[in-house]
Design a protein around this motif. Sequence first.
Motif, PDB file in Angstrom:
ATOM      1  N   GLU B  92       0.807  -1.233   0.000  1.00 34.31           N
ATOM      2  CA  GLU B  92       0.000   0.000   0.000  1.00 34.31           C
ATOM      3  C   GLU B  92       0.830   1.268   0.000  1.00 34.31           C
ATOM      4  N   LEU B  93       2.164   1.193  -0.241  1.00 32.05           N
ATOM      5  CA  LEU B  93       3.061   2.346  -0.328  1.00 32.05           C
ATOM      6  C   LEU B  93       2.929   3.305   0.861  1.00 32.05           C
ATOM      7  N   PRO B  94       3.493   3.013   2.012  1.00 31.14           N
ATOM      8  CA  PRO B  94       3.351   3.879   3.187  1.00 31.14           C
ATOM      9  C   PRO B  94       4.247   5.111   3.112  1.00 31.14           C
ATOM     10  N   ILE B  95       3.921   6.094   2.266  1.00 28.13           N
ATOM     11  CA  ILE B  95       4.775   7.280   2.170  1.00 28.13           C
ATOM     12  C   ILE B  95       3.957   8.542   2.402  1.00 28.13           C
ATOM     13  N   LYS B  96       4.600   9.537   3.041  1.00 32.13           N
ATOM     14  CA  LYS B  96       3.997  10.863   3.240  1.00 32.13           C
ATOM     15  C   LYS B  96       5.038  11.889   2.836  1.00 32.13           C
ATOM     16  N   PRO B  97       5.311  12.089   1.546  1.00 28.90           N
ATOM     17  CA  PRO B  97       6.456  12.900   1.140  1.00 28.90           C
ATOM     18  C   PRO B  97       6.201  14.398   1.227  1.00 28.90           C
ATOM     19  N   GLY B  98       7.295  15.174   1.206  1.00 31.27           N
ATOM     20  CA  GLY B  98       7.205  16.624   1.217  1.00 31.27           C
ATOM     21  C   GLY B  98       8.594  17.225   1.329  1.00 31.27           C
ATOM     22  N   ILE B  99       8.695  18.538   1.108  1.00 24.73           N
ATOM     23  CA  ILE B  99       9.986  19.202   1.212  1.00 24.73           C
ATOM     24  C   ILE B  99       9.994  20.074   2.467  1.00 24.73           C
ATOM     25  N   VAL B 137      15.228  19.835   2.204  1.00 26.28           N
ATOM     26  CA  VAL B 137      15.351  18.378   2.179  1.00 26.28           C
ATOM     27  C   VAL B 137      14.020  17.768   1.777  1.00 26.28           C
ATOM     28  N   HIS B 138      14.064  16.858   0.811  1.00 29.27           N
ATOM     29  CA  HIS B 138      12.861  16.089   0.476  1.00 29.27           C
ATOM     30  C   HIS B 138      12.818  14.881   1.384  1.00 29.27           C
ATOM     31  N   TRP B 139      11.723  14.779   2.167  1.00 35.12           N
ATOM     32  CA  TRP B 139      11.620  13.745   3.192  1.00 35.12           C
ATOM     33  C   TRP B 139      10.480  12.816   2.808  1.00 35.12           C
ATOM     34  N   ILE B 140      10.765  11.519   2.783  1.00 31.53           N
ATOM     35  CA  ILE B 140       9.762  10.594   2.234  1.00 31.53           C
ATOM     36  C   ILE B 140       8.646  10.308   3.229  1.00 31.53           C
ATOM     37  N   ASN B 141       8.888  10.527   4.529  1.00 32.23           N
ATOM     38  CA  ASN B 141       7.873  10.179   5.518  1.00 32.23           C
ATOM     39  C   ASN B 141       7.884  11.235   6.619  1.00 32.23           C
ATOM     40  N   ILE B 142       7.129  12.319   6.424  1.00 31.14           N
ATOM     41  CA  ILE B 142       7.161  13.432   7.370  1.00 31.14           C
ATOM     42  C   ILE B 142       6.445  13.038   8.655  1.00 31.14           C
ATOM     43  N   THR B 143       7.164  13.213   9.787  1.00 30.95           N
ATOM     44  CA  THR B 143       6.547  12.840  11.059  1.00 30.95           C
ATOM     45  C   THR B 143       6.348  14.045  11.965  1.00 30.95           C
ATOM     46  N   THR B 144       6.947  15.184  11.645  1.00 25.66           N
ATOM     47  CA  THR B 144       6.839  16.347  12.518  1.00 25.66           C
ATOM     48  C   THR B 144       6.680  17.603  11.670  1.00 25.66           C
ATOM     49  N   SER B 145       6.102  18.650  12.270  1.00 23.74           N
ATOM     50  CA  SER B 145       5.924  19.879  11.503  1.00 23.74           C
ATOM     51  C   SER B 145       6.861  20.979  11.980  1.00 23.74           C
ATOM     52  N   SER B 146       7.557  20.805  13.116  1.00 23.33           N
ATOM     53  CA  SER B 146       8.425  21.891  13.579  1.00 23.33           C
ATOM     54  C   SER B 146       9.822  21.748  12.996  1.00 23.33           C
ATOM     55  N   ARG B 147      10.438  22.901  12.714  1.00 25.89           N
ATOM     56  CA  ARG B 147      11.711  22.861  12.003  1.00 25.89           C
ATOM     57  C   ARG B 147      12.842  22.344  12.880  1.00 25.89           C
ATOM     58  N   ASN B 148      12.795  22.685  14.183  1.00 25.39           N
ATOM     59  CA  ASN B 148      13.890  22.272  15.057  1.00 25.39           C
ATOM     60  C   ASN B 148      13.945  20.764  15.231  1.00 25.39           C
ATOM     61  N   VAL B 149      12.764  20.166  15.392  1.00 28.15           N
ATOM     62  CA  VAL B 149      12.733  18.710  15.550  1.00 28.15           C
ATOM     63  C   VAL B 149      13.247  18.034  14.290  1.00 28.15           C
ATOM     64  N   ALA B 150      12.838  18.588  13.132  1.00 30.88           N
ATOM     65  CA  ALA B 150      13.288  18.006  11.864  1.00 30.88           C
ATOM     66  C   ALA B 150      14.800  18.111  11.740  1.00 30.88           C
ATOM     67  N   THR B 151      15.366  19.283  12.130  1.00 35.69           N
ATOM     68  CA  THR B 151      16.809  19.459  12.064  1.00 35.69           C
ATOM     69  C   THR B 151      17.524  18.414  12.904  1.00 35.69           C
ATOM     70  N   LYS B 152      16.990  18.230  14.127  1.00 34.68           N
ATOM     71  CA  LYS B 152      17.637  17.270  15.029  1.00 34.68           C
ATOM     72  C   LYS B 152      17.556  15.871  14.449  1.00 34.68           C
ATOM     73  N   LYS B 153      16.398  15.552  13.847  1.00 37.16           N
ATOM     74  CA  LYS B 153      16.208  14.188  13.359  1.00 37.16           C
ATOM     75  C   LYS B 153      17.079  13.894  12.143  1.00 37.16           C
ATOM     76  N   ILE B 154      17.184  14.875  11.219  1.00 39.21           N
ATOM     77  CA  ILE B 154      17.862  14.594   9.954  1.00 39.21           C
ATOM     78  C   ILE B 154      19.364  14.804  10.064  1.00 39.21           C
ATOM     79  N   ALA B 155      19.768  15.980  10.565  1.00 39.29           N
ATOM     80  CA  ALA B 155      21.184  16.328  10.474  1.00 39.29           C
ATOM     81  C   ALA B 155      21.943  16.137  11.775  1.00 39.29           C
ATOM     82  N   GLY B 156      21.218  15.942  12.892  1.00 39.49           N
ATOM     83  CA  GLY B 156      21.865  15.968  14.196  1.00 39.49           C
ATOM     84  C   GLY B 156      23.018  15.013  14.344  1.00 39.49           C
ATOM     85  N   ARG B 157      22.809  13.776  13.881  1.00 40.90           N
ATOM     86  CA  ARG B 157      23.831  12.760  14.145  1.00 40.90           C
ATOM     87  C   ARG B 157      25.120  13.006  13.367  1.00 40.90           C
TER      88      ARG B 157
END
Lengths: 85, 167, 129
Positions: B92-99, B137-157
């Motif tokens: 069923e293609l579980p994707i929620k894409p967006g930039i 960043v194009h994200w295939i499965n968006i889980t959050t709407s705040s920019r700081n959380v996204a930054t931590k999730k994607i680039a933090g490590r």
Amino acid sequence: MIDIYFIFLFISCALCIYRIGRGPTPPDRTVAIDILGTVVVGFSALFTLTTDTDFYLNIALSWALLSFIGTIALAKYLEGKNFDE
Amino acid sequence: MNKIISYLLIYIIWLLLSWPFNPLKIQDILVGLVVAFIPVILFVKKSKKSFSKSSSKLEIKRIGWAILYIPVLIYNMIIANFDVLYRIISPELPIKPGIVKINTTLKSSMARAILCNSITLTPGTLTVDIKEDIIYVHWINITTSSRNVATKKIAGRFEKILKKVFE
Amino acid sequence: MYYLGITIIGIGIFFNLAGCVGLIRFPDVYNRLQAATKCVTLGTSSILFGIFVIKGFTPAGTKALLVMLFVLITSPTGAHALARGAYRYGVKLWSGSKKDEYSEEFNQKDIKISDERSRELSDERFGEE
């Protein structure tokens, strides 16, 4: 064993070519061309094992280089459609 | 400094291309020493400020962090592949894409380039563009709407390690 | 050593095939680019690494290692260039997408991509007449 691998790689190439032919927009085709280039690098490298000739790795190296340059050129072409930078 | 590093890099590439040690061929090793001069003379310019500044103090600590970066990247790549594999195979293609936008605090352009390439190779994200401090960043499965959380999730490590290597 | 190398090559080919299936199944350019780039990069790298494991430190083995490094560096760069090119060409995101913050970049300059293109096309037609 390696013969079966060749069949799978052949299917991958065929799927890429299907997307090149079908793709509704030009960027779709470009993406498929890029992926096909990378698959062919693996294809050509695998020939070294079956034929025992080191020669094919040179082809893989130059193919990787040319494919990268071609991808960058196509991406620039896509961008240039709208903005003259 | 710039020229010496480039010369060594070109010579290492020459050695990898024609591995002359297994049946030992001394003439190949010597020819490489001469041939590696040609691209250095033709293409390498004198060292710019930014590059020499970061490379003048080669500390052991920074090299250690750079070596640590490789297994982290490989681990994330393998996780990424199983993540994408799950999305491809499930019917069923579980994707929620967006930039989305994320911020970066890295300053040098080399560190930024490495960060962008790492983001492309890790789970479900693809760098589209970079404008000064903002990476799109194009994200295939968006889980959050705040920019700081996204930054931590994607680039933090990656950012933590890259900061120690380059600054 | 031979069988270890063959196994690594097999895993790589499986990922290659999965990437190409993703190229067919996903709905828009960006998702296709994501799936295909990740899977095919790791697949091809592990084919080349398998050859390095089989051949060991010989001219062929180290050359395979060099090609692997090269693919790992260039493939994400190419994907990044293509994504940017596709966006500027005017490909819209898939209708099920959650949000698109990149479009703000173009609204600031009062350039909407589709408008700009249609205007360009009509200008050309006018010129011909």
